[in-house]
Write an enzyme that holds these catalytic residues in place. Structure first.
Site, mmCIF file in Angstrom:
data_model
loop_
_atom_site.group_PDB
_atom_site.id
_atom_site.type_symbol
_atom_site.label_atom_id
_atom_site.label_comp_id
_atom_site.label_asym_id
_atom_site.label_seq_id
_atom_site.Cartn_x
_atom_site.Cartn_y
_atom_site.Cartn_z
ATOM 1 N N LYS A 207 -5.631 21.430 30.013
ATOM 2 C CA LYS A 207 -5.713 21.383 31.477
ATOM 3 C C LYS A 207 -4.600 20.504 32.059
ATOM 4 C CE LYS A 207 -6.768 21.363 35.633
ATOM 5 N NZ LYS A 207 -7.860 21.618 36.507
ATOM 6 N N CYS A 261 -5.058 17.624 42.238
ATOM 7 C CA CYS A 261 -4.876 18.062 40.850
ATOM 8 C C CYS A 261 -3.454 17.810 40.380
ATOM 9 C CB CYS A 261 -5.187 19.537 40.736
ATOM 10 S SG CYS A 261 -6.755 19.965 41.471
HETATM 11 N N1 SAJ Z 1 3.653 23.822 45.776
HETATM 12 C C1 SAJ Z 1 5.008 23.818 46.071
HETATM 13 N N2 SAJ Z 1 5.782 24.846 45.611
HETATM 14 C C2 SAJ Z 1 5.273 25.865 44.885
HETATM 15 C C3 SAJ Z 1 3.897 25.863 44.569
HETATM 16 C C4 SAJ Z 1 3.109 24.823 45.027
HETATM 17 O O1 SAJ Z 1 5.508 22.906 46.734
HETATM 18 O O2 SAJ Z 1 6.038 26.767 44.525
HETATM 19 C C5 SAJ Z 1 2.808 22.698 46.233
HETATM 20 C C6 SAJ Z 1 1.689 23.119 47.181
HETATM 21 O O3 SAJ Z 1 2.160 23.213 48.501
HETATM 22 C C7 SAJ Z 1 0.713 21.988 46.987
HETATM 23 C C8 SAJ Z 1 0.871 21.653 45.506
HETATM 24 O O4 SAJ Z 1 2.117 22.179 45.113
HETATM 25 O O5 SAJ Z 1 1.050 20.859 47.746
HETATM 26 C C9 SAJ Z 1 -0.197 22.199 44.609
HETATM 27 O O6 SAJ Z 1 -0.565 23.507 44.979
HETATM 28 P P1 SAJ Z 1 -0.882 24.684 43.945
HETATM 29 O O7 SAJ Z 1 -1.218 25.886 44.726
HETATM 30 O O8 SAJ Z 1 0.217 24.815 42.973
HETATM 31 O O9 SAJ Z 1 -2.100 24.154 43.083
HETATM 32 P P2 SAJ Z 1 -3.538 23.528 43.407
HETATM 33 O O10 SAJ Z 1 -3.415 22.048 43.390
HETATM 34 O O11 SAJ Z 1 -4.175 24.152 44.587
HETATM 35 O O12 SAJ Z 1 -4.353 24.042 42.112
HETATM 36 C C10 SAJ Z 1 -3.869 23.720 40.813
HETATM 37 C C11 SAJ Z 1 -3.854 25.010 39.968
HETATM 38 N N3 SAJ Z 1 -3.124 24.767 38.732
HETATM 39 C C12 SAJ Z 1 -2.108 25.576 38.328
HETATM 40 O O13 SAJ Z 1 -1.720 26.523 38.983
HETATM 41 C C13 SAJ Z 1 -1.493 25.277 37.004
HETATM 42 C C14 SAJ Z 1 -5.269 25.450 39.690
HETATM 43 O O14 SAJ Z 1 -5.290 26.559 38.794
HETATM 44 C C15 SAJ Z 1 -6.091 24.295 39.095
HETATM 45 O O15 SAJ Z 1 -7.434 24.674 38.849
HETATM 46 C C16 SAJ Z 1 -6.087 23.166 40.098
HETATM 47 O O16 SAJ Z 1 -4.728 22.735 40.262
HETATM 48 C C17 SAJ Z 1 -6.957 22.031 39.562
HETATM 49 O O17 SAJ Z 1 -8.111 21.924 40.011
HETATM 50 O O18 SAJ Z 1 -6.514 21.313 38.664
#
Ligand code: SAJ
Length: 402
Positions: A207, A261
């Site tokens: 994870k 996360c």
């Molecule tokens: N973000 C960027 N650029 C991107 C993608 C995301 O700046 O290209 C930013 C988003 O705006 C946000 C942050 O990253 O601020 C995180 O967003 P996210 O959509 O990547 O992820 P989370 O935090 O909503 O959910 C993540 C997920 N993990 C992965 O994709 C590996 C999810 O599957 C997990 O279950 C979750 O963390 C968790 O609970 O750990």
């Protein structure tokens, strides 16, 4: 594992616990959810919800109305206990496992021989066979023979939780083989994805690895965005061109990385192996620095005005959610207010009110602003066009206005 007459006790009714509890309730389990907040408990018992997540309201309502989900402040006896409490970090980027410890102590008197205890909260390596197993053993349980203990990290994406809870593959790692098998039996009753097995330490690390992978890759995009700004290159055009290479897949830059996360979990690796986790640590630093870089950009533009009106669009940590935890947008808006370089207007379409910000409709914010700072790529903002920002300075941290 049979579903009917099997009792589940879910500790923590937040973004993971509540969707899980209500899903299990609609599948036929008898679910008792526990939360420390009286308000949360009362809301759920009325069949209502306290968080925004697509379709969760319908699921909770139907589970509660069918008598399959009840909430309370204290755990009860059950066959399966699921711990889904927060694992934040504290000063010095060290994991704060106090909620996991409290939850384990809370359930200890209710656990009986044959029960399964699952930790779903994202945790540092060694939490399941260390803290959980040791606390239950200390409470008099025979962890080798009588009870089953496993880690099954939640992996759902906010905004798609109910779909991913069922569709995603799951990793199940027990403290011994019997625990792994028992937990697999349970997850197979409601997961359509594959249920993969390993030991608890590998499950914990898996994870942390997934979220660190994403953090490192977003850091790469954020670093590129700062380099391109210096070079006078449009980073979004650059990335879409580079991504046409069959083996390149760069993520999107933004104002920083938020949420509970990705901005947190990599530290759980760094805290245990600081000398080795160099890239993971640097990625965290790059992403944490990005809000300051955005503020510097706003400051440089504000200098062109006497006292500009600065409109900030979006507060949540990512698009189309109401979750402000670790949000870089919130950090940026708060710091801009403190610096007092202009009048700050704020819009967050997913919230009706906020204790610290006077929220306004986004159309009004745009109309009144000299500088518009786009912070979150919400659907409603994506349909805005460059022509709507004529005569204004637009700082688009998400690259959505074309
Ligand atoms: N973000 C960027 N650029 C991107 C993608 C995301 O700046 O290209 C930013 C988003 O705006 C946000 C942050 O990253 O601020 C995180 O967003 P996210 O959509 O990547 O992820 P989370 O935090 O909503 O959910 C993540 C997920 N993990 C992965 O994709 C590996 C999810 O599957 C997990 O279950 C979750 O963390 C968790 O609970 O750990």
């Amino acid at each position: 594992m049979q579903v009917l007459n099997t009792k589940i006790c879910v500790i923590g009714l937040g973004y993971i616990g509540l969707p899980t509890a209500s899903l299990l309730g609609t599948k036929g389990f008898d679910v008792f959810g526990v939360d420390t907040s009286r308000e949360v408990v009362d809301t759920i018992n009325k069949g209502q919800i306290h968080i925004v997540e697509p379709d969760l309201d319908i699921l909770v309502k139907s589970a509660v109305q069918a008598g399959k989900l009840t909430a309370g402040l204290e755990p009860t006896e059950a066959d399966v206990f699921i711990i889904a409490v927060p694992t934040p970090f504290k000063d010095g980027n060290q994991p704060d496992l106090s909620f996991v410890e409290d939850a384990t102590r809370m359930i200890a008197p209710h656990v009986k021989a044959g029960d399964l205890v699952i930790l779903e909260s994202t945790s540092p390596v060694g939490t399941t066979d260390g803290i959980i197993a040791k606390l239950l053993e200390g409470a008099g349980h025979n962890i080798k023979e009588d009870i089953f203990i496993a880690h099954c990290p939640e992996r759902v994406l906010p905004g798609r939780i109910l779909i991913e809870l069922v569709e995603n593959d799951r990793i199940v790692g027990g403290i011994n083989d019997a625990s792994t098998s028992k937990a697999v039996e349970f997850y197979k009753t409601f997961v359509r994805g594959d249920v993969l097995t390993t030991d608890s330490r590998t499950a914990e690390m898996a994870k942390l690895t997934e979220n660190s992978f994403r953090d490192v890759n977003i850091a790469f995009a954020n670093e590129l965005s700062m380099i391109c700004d210096e070079e006078g290159i449009n980073v979004w055009e650059l990335i879409s061109l580079a991504n046409r290479h069959p083996r390149v897949n760069i993520l999107q830059p933004g104002p920083g990385v938020g949420g509970h996360c990705i901005a947190v979990d990599p530290w759980f690796i760094v805290s245990r192996t600081p000398e080795l986790a160099r890239l993971i640590k640097t990625a965290r630093e790059v992403n944490d620095h990005k809000p300051n870089w955005v503020i510097k950009k706003v400051r440089a533009n504000a200098d062109k005005f006497k006292r500009p009106v600065i409109g900030c669009l979006g507060l949540s940590f990512k698009a189309d959610v109401d979750d402000l935890r670790e949000s870089p947008a919130v950090e940026i808006v708060k710091k801009l207010m403190k610096e007092n370089i202009g009048e700050i207007l704020v819009s967050e379409p997913n919230l009706t009110e906020h204790a610290e910000f006077n929220l306004m409709p986004f159309e009004e914010v745009i109309a009144k602003s000299d500088i518009v700072l786009m912070l979150v790529d919400h659907k409603v903002f994506r349909s805005l066009k460059t022509s709507e920002f004529k005569e204004k300075v637009l700082i688009d941290t998400r690259g959505i206005i074309v």
